[in-house]
Scaffold this active site. Sequence first.
Site, PDB file in Angstrom:
ATOM      1  N   SER A 107       4.102   2.483   4.064  1.00 49.53           N
ATOM      2  CA  SER A 107       2.711   2.098   4.305  1.00 49.53           C
ATOM      3  C   SER A 107       2.040   3.105   5.245  1.00 49.53           C
ATOM      4  O   SER A 107       2.570   3.397   6.315  1.00 49.53           O
ATOM      5  CB  SER A 107       2.689   0.704   4.908  1.00 49.53           C
ATOM      6  OG  SER A 107       1.366   0.328   5.140  1.00 49.53           O
ATOM      7  N   GLY A 108       0.886   3.581   4.839  1.00 53.45           N
ATOM      8  CA  GLY A 108       0.141   4.530   5.665  1.00 53.45           C
ATOM      9  C   GLY A 108       0.529   5.964   5.421  1.00 53.45           C
ATOM     10  O   GLY A 108       0.042   6.872   6.110  1.00 53.45           O
ATOM     11  N   THR A 112      -2.441   5.901  -1.496  1.00 56.39           N
ATOM     12  CA  THR A 112      -3.726   5.581  -2.128  1.00 56.39           C
ATOM     13  C   THR A 112      -4.633   6.806  -2.126  1.00 56.39           C
ATOM     14  O   THR A 112      -5.284   7.108  -3.132  1.00 56.39           O
ATOM     15  CB  THR A 112      -4.372   4.395  -1.380  1.00 56.39           C
ATOM     16  OG1 THR A 112      -3.421   3.351  -1.344  1.00 56.39           O
ATOM     17  CG2 THR A 112      -5.619   3.931  -2.061  1.00 56.39           C
ATOM     18  N   ASN A 157      -1.561   0.749   8.882  1.00 57.60           N
ATOM     19  CA  ASN A 157      -2.576   1.470   8.120  1.00 57.60           C
ATOM     20  C   ASN A 157      -3.868   0.656   8.150  1.00 57.60           C
ATOM     21  O   ASN A 157      -3.861  -0.537   7.872  1.00 57.60           O
ATOM     22  CB  ASN A 157      -2.066   1.620   6.664  1.00 57.60           C
ATOM     23  CG  ASN A 157      -3.030   2.408   5.802  1.00 57.60           C
ATOM     24  OD1 ASN A 157      -4.089   2.814   6.264  1.00 57.60           O
ATOM     25  ND2 ASN A 157      -2.639   2.613   4.559  1.00 57.60           N
ATOM     26  N   SER A 160      -4.628  -0.543   4.335  1.00 64.70           N
ATOM     27  CA  SER A 160      -3.355  -0.711   3.640  1.00 64.70           C
ATOM     28  C   SER A 160      -3.557  -1.477   2.327  1.00 64.70           C
ATOM     29  O   SER A 160      -4.232  -2.510   2.301  1.00 64.70           O
ATOM     30  CB  SER A 160      -2.414  -1.467   4.565  1.00 64.70           C
ATOM     31  OG  SER A 160      -1.187  -1.625   3.927  1.00 64.70           O
ATOM     32  N   SER A 161      -2.979  -0.938   1.260  1.00 67.72           N
ATOM     33  CA  SER A 161      -3.080  -1.640  -0.028  1.00 67.72           C
ATOM     34  C   SER A 161      -2.126  -2.824   0.036  1.00 67.72           C
ATOM     35  O   SER A 161      -0.940  -2.648   0.283  1.00 67.72           O
ATOM     36  CB  SER A 161      -2.653  -0.726  -1.167  1.00 67.72           C
ATOM     37  OG  SER A 161      -3.198   0.552  -0.996  1.00 67.72           O
ATOM     38  N   GLY A 387       4.430   0.754  -0.179  1.00 67.80           N
ATOM     39  CA  GLY A 387       5.629   1.501   0.203  1.00 67.80           C
ATOM     40  C   GLY A 387       6.689   0.587   0.788  1.00 67.80           C
ATOM     41  O   GLY A 387       6.466  -0.599   1.059  1.00 67.80           O
ATOM     42  N   GLU A 389       8.863  -1.317   3.227  1.00 65.56           N
ATOM     43  CA  GLU A 389       8.416  -1.897   4.498  1.00 65.56           C
ATOM     44  C   GLU A 389       9.583  -2.486   5.275  1.00 65.56           C
ATOM     45  O   GLU A 389      10.394  -3.227   4.713  1.00 65.56           O
ATOM     46  CB  GLU A 389       7.394  -3.015   4.242  1.00 65.56           C
ATOM     47  CG  GLU A 389       6.038  -2.478   3.878  1.00 65.56           C
ATOM     48  CD  GLU A 389       4.985  -3.552   3.653  1.00 65.56           C
ATOM     49  OE1 GLU A 389       5.331  -4.741   3.667  1.00 65.56           O
ATOM     50  OE2 GLU A 389       3.823  -3.172   3.440  1.00 65.56           O
TER      51      GLU A 389
HETATM   52  N1  ATP Z   1      -4.679  13.757   2.293  1.00 62.40           N
HETATM   53  C1  ATP Z   1      -5.210  13.106   3.297  1.00 62.40           C
HETATM   54  N2  ATP Z   1      -6.141  13.692   4.025  1.00 62.40           N
HETATM   55  C2  ATP Z   1      -6.702  13.047   5.064  1.00 62.40           C
HETATM   56  N3  ATP Z   1      -6.359  11.806   5.459  1.00 62.40           N
HETATM   57  C3  ATP Z   1      -5.431  11.166   4.778  1.00 62.40           C
HETATM   58  C4  ATP Z   1      -4.821  11.777   3.649  1.00 62.40           C
HETATM   59  N4  ATP Z   1      -3.917  10.910   3.168  1.00 62.40           N
HETATM   60  C5  ATP Z   1      -3.988   9.789   3.950  1.00 62.40           C
HETATM   61  N5  ATP Z   1      -4.898   9.950   4.901  1.00 62.40           N
HETATM   62  C6  ATP Z   1      -5.237   8.981   5.959  1.00 62.40           C
HETATM   63  O1  ATP Z   1      -4.238   8.039   6.069  1.00 62.40           O
HETATM   64  C7  ATP Z   1      -4.709   6.717   5.849  1.00 62.40           C
HETATM   65  C8  ATP Z   1      -3.671   5.906   5.074  1.00 62.40           C
HETATM   66  O2  ATP Z   1      -3.531   6.398   3.790  1.00 62.40           O
HETATM   67  P1  ATP Z   1      -3.310   5.462   2.532  1.00 62.40           P
HETATM   68  O3  ATP Z   1      -4.182   4.281   2.610  1.00 62.40           O
HETATM   69  O4  ATP Z   1      -3.411   6.322   1.347  1.00 62.40           O
HETATM   70  O5  ATP Z   1      -1.844   5.012   2.775  1.00 62.40           O
HETATM   71  P2  ATP Z   1      -0.933   4.243   1.763  1.00 62.40           P
HETATM   72  O6  ATP Z   1       0.260   5.074   1.580  1.00 62.40           O
HETATM   73  O7  ATP Z   1      -1.693   3.884   0.564  1.00 62.40           O
HETATM   74  O8  ATP Z   1      -0.551   2.966   2.594  1.00 62.40           O
HETATM   75  P3  ATP Z   1      -0.291   1.492   2.068  1.00 62.40           P
HETATM   76  O9  ATP Z   1       1.040   1.459   1.483  1.00 62.40           O
HETATM   77  O10 ATP Z   1      -0.405   0.708   3.312  1.00 62.40           O
HETATM   78  O11 ATP Z   1      -1.373   1.216   1.116  1.00 62.40           O
HETATM   79  C9  ATP Z   1      -5.964   6.887   5.062  1.00 62.40           C
HETATM   80  O12 ATP Z   1      -6.849   5.831   5.310  1.00 62.40           O
HETATM   81  C10 ATP Z   1      -6.487   8.205   5.605  1.00 62.40           C
HETATM   82  O13 ATP Z   1      -7.185   7.986   6.794  1.00 62.40           O
HETATM   83 MG    MG Z   2      -2.403   2.252  -0.232  1.00 58.13          MG
END
Ligand code: ATP
Ligand code: MG
Length: 1106
Positions: A107-108, A112, A157, A160-161, A387, A389
């Site tokens: 997560s984070g 996404t 996050n 977070s999705s 992801g 957890e």
């Molecule tokens: N390539 C990137 N460039 C800039 N910031 C990023 C990038 N990837 C992620 N982030 C930052 O990290 C935060 C978390 O990313 P994201 O929501 O994609 O995580 P996730 O893997 O989908 O987590 P979860 O499993 O909780 O959904 C985003 O809101 C953004 O602020």
């Molecule tokens: Mg996500």
Amino acid sequence: MEVKTSLLDNMIGVGDMVLLEPLSEDSFIANLKNRFDHNEIYTYIGSVVISMNPYRSLPIYTPDKVEEYRNRNFYELSPHIYALADEAYRSLRDQDKDQCILITGESGAGKTEASKLVMSYVAAVCGKGQEVNKVKEQLLQSNPVLEAFGNAKTVRNDNSSRFGKYMDIEFDFKGDPLGGVISNYLLEKSRVVKQPRGERNFHVFYQLLSGASDDTLKKLKLDRDFSKYNYLSLDSAAVNGLDDAANFRTVRNAMQIVGFMEDEVQSVLELVAAVLKLGNIEFKPDSRSNGGDESRIKDKNDLKEMCELLGIEQSVLERAFSYRTVEAKLEKVSTTLNVAQAYYARDALAKNLYSRLFSWLVTRINESIKAQAKTRHKVMGVLDIYGFEIFEDNSFEQFIINYCNEKLQQIFIELTLREEQEEYIREGIEWTNIEYFNNATICDLIENNQTGILAMLDEECLRPGTVTDETFLDKLNTICAEHQHFESRLSKKFLTDHSLPHSCFRIQHYAGKVLYRAEGFVDKNNDLLYRDLSQAMYKATQSLIKQLFPEGNPAKVNLKRPPTAGSQFKASVGTLMRNLQTKNPNYIRCIKPNDKKASHIFTESLVCHQVRYLGLMENVRVRRAGYAFRQAYEPCLERYKMLCKRTWPHWRGPAREGVEVLMADLQVPTDEFAYGRSKIFIRNPRTLFFLEERRRQCLQDLATLIQKIYRGWKCRAQFLLLKKSQIVVSAWYRRYAQQKKYQRIKSATTLVQSYTRGWQARKLLRQLKYQKRCEEAVTTIAAFWHGTQARRELRRLKEEARRKHAVAVIWAYWQGLKVRREYRKFFRANAGKKIYDFTIQRIMQKYFLGLKSNMPPMSPIDKNWPTRPYRFLDGAHKELRRIFHLWRCKKYRSQFTEEKKAVYEEKLEASELFKDKKALYPSSVNQPFKGDYLEISKNPKYQKLNSAVEEKVLLADVVNKINRANGKGTARIFLLTKKNVFLADQKTGQVKASVPLPDLASVSVSTQSDGFFALRLKEGSASAIKGDFLLSSEHLIEIITKLHRTGAKATDKEQINVDISDEFLVQFKQDKVCVKFIQGSPKNGNSASCKRKNNRLLEVSVPMTA
Ligand SMILES: Nc1ncnc2c1ncn2[C@@H]1O[C@H](COP(=O)(O)OP(=O)(O)OP(=O)(O)O)[C@@H](O)[C@H]1O
Ligand SMILES: [Mg+2]
């Protein structure tokens, strides 16, 4: 020419972990860190992309970057997610291979974001056009909608999705997007009713309350204040960098683009509001008379508003919160709910409401974005699933999530190995078996149909009798105790392990050990919603909510238990896995660098942990097991051809042979590489780096050579340029010097020439002057000589002429004498007189005839008369003029009538009286004498006066009678008859004075242009008693003339005298007053004014005559 670069150029660390030398966990992490510190967040493991979350926006997603990576080979440029997206898209478009992009990480870690980057890249590079753009836009805009409803802030996050998402994007044969299908996996619905500390509920609740207009909120019966809602945790209501209000507008806009109707949006918002209201319904115990526990709703206001929103009858819902009906075959039993059960029912309803709404949203989006064309599609699947957890307190959700990740890891291992294997076979390279950890056993532990944890959980849930989480745990302990990845306090190995509480079990996942608390597993797996509630929901008038609870339909009562959450999930994961296996996989492994959501921080332990559980090291090892590096022959030859004289600069044969020559020349040991069909496989990164090092050196030498040649060329070019310039300069200089010299010579020549010419000219001038003087002297002498001769000749001629004249005169006299003598006999003595008379007669005749034809007009005032022709006729001519004038006057007079004659007589008399005597006279000449100015006889106003006078009025006019005392005038009517003069009042017509004409002695007037006159009376006459009259009139000349004429007739030849003088005496009663006329400027402008100066003098000032 297109510049071909390579991943190997300007590398920070190594861009592909396969090339890491030596390969160890430390060097792996150090390489990641090195690259991360230099903003290189992407690193490859072969075709897998490792993505580090930078936690800040980097300028690497610009349209320029998209162009840079477009249509380039995977290893051609430095690692980037775009390279992977491009590779996947091109394989799909050009090789007709369905693709899937598997994005994993905790997560984070940025899954996404990565999925969105892939989608936006594909959208940017695929076809364009109105329809295609609409599809793209709808696909991209589905993200904000799902994120609002399915994402929440967690401690890990901020976005977070809280659901798993798999999206199939469908393309036609050209690679243009046609539409898509989204599948969602297990929304974390427990979050709706309760959030861990520091976390938030789903974004949409906050977005609605912050961003909706007051009007909308009023319609939804909501309050903007978060604290009013039990379901919203307050400790992190506002999140840094998250603008809920703005996001609400984005979501509404996105819903519109995706194709939601306005009433659908409204229904969705009503449901969200209803969930919030539901949270505020509270219960209190209510003891019944029969002793059973019962609950009652504390404050029914929220319930009422919620029912109004959804169109549910309040009593129906109220009852559903108080009773539970259990139907078994033919029986129906109703039991009351105590407070705890009521709360459970409320929360279950809220969770179900929200999760079903979420699923409906996904279905609705799918309806909008589904591909229209029925043709065969190519598909690119993007998987963004929660992801792995590990929380402090892990429950059923974490168990499910981690199970999903296990499955993904398994598919990753399988596909990676399979891919590798396939490539070796494709290229004809011998395959060597590789040792790696296969997590299939963990998957089996969870999903095995008989002994799997999920199967046992289901068994427990379906088992009759008392079922609790403890009974479930006992079952686990008995069945799985021996499994090497299952740990429980009851198994012998862990009897003394105090880190493992009795109420928990632990699983050794591929990514680490996770301790699960058994509490809640049974309930969550059951996911029970009391039938009374679903039936109450079905009764709602709002169509959407009815749709969400189809099982509430009394007509379709199904006594079968619905599938448990666990089994549903297992089934959907199974489908997903089967789906993924049919596609070509592309991996993005996301890693989060720190736990603080902060940029620039790289926590090695955290990264190390992720690297381990993601199995990245294994990934590298698998990749390197056979050959670490592979490259197609063409780019390989292109890159290293400078290392061998035979291949440099050009190799004319096939690329493979070129590479073989190259390798032989470089004496690379033969077991270090193998020749595939299209690629060379290099076993050890050392060999690659050896090649790279040689290439670098060679490039340096080449650079030196190029530099040398370039410098030489540059110097020579410079020299040639100088030489050429020097020639040009000297040519110009010579030209200039010659020009100067020529000009000097030219001016000297001109000078000498001018001197010579001057001297010659002067000499010539002298000669010419001398010649001229000689010619003048000759001319003068000749003139004198000619003059002398001419004068002499003239004298001679004159003398001759005189003589000739004398002869002619003498001859003439002589001839005359002779003629007179001859003609004397023809003349008589009086012939001369007769000729004279005749001539005179002729002249006179001509004169008279001329006069006759030139007679002037008959007007007496005409002054014309023909001019006289001969002076001797002067007297006769004047006399004739006089006679003619008299004659025409007579003619003119003879035309007069008697009255006109009288008038002219009067005028004549006036002329005799006043001409050249009084200045007023000339102005009176052209005024006709009217006599009766007042028309006494006709005017009825003067009827009385007329009758008083009796006689015929000769003259009637208004005069001014001068006051004797002060000289001021009074208007009076002046009447003259044959015998009398009357003075009467002008207004009344009453006769004031009458004077018989015989009593008038004389009339006195001045010589000036005034109208004053004095009537002087004979002394001793009857009228004289009052004294003389001093009057003034505008018709003075007429009055006096008429008076004079009438007086003459009346007084029997004794005329009335007219005295004309500027000073005369007037008798005023006893006094004699002198009236004196002076020329001055009277006060009243142009008329004369009269003023009594003293007893003896009355002064009349008359305006100056010009
Ligand atoms: N390539 C990137 N460039 C800039 N910031 C990023 C990038 N990837 C992620 N982030 C930052 O990290 C935060 C978390 O990313 P994201 O929501 O994609 O995580 P996730 O893997 O989908 O987590 P979860 O499993 O909780 O959904 C985003 O809101 C953004 O602020
Ligand atoms: Mg996500």
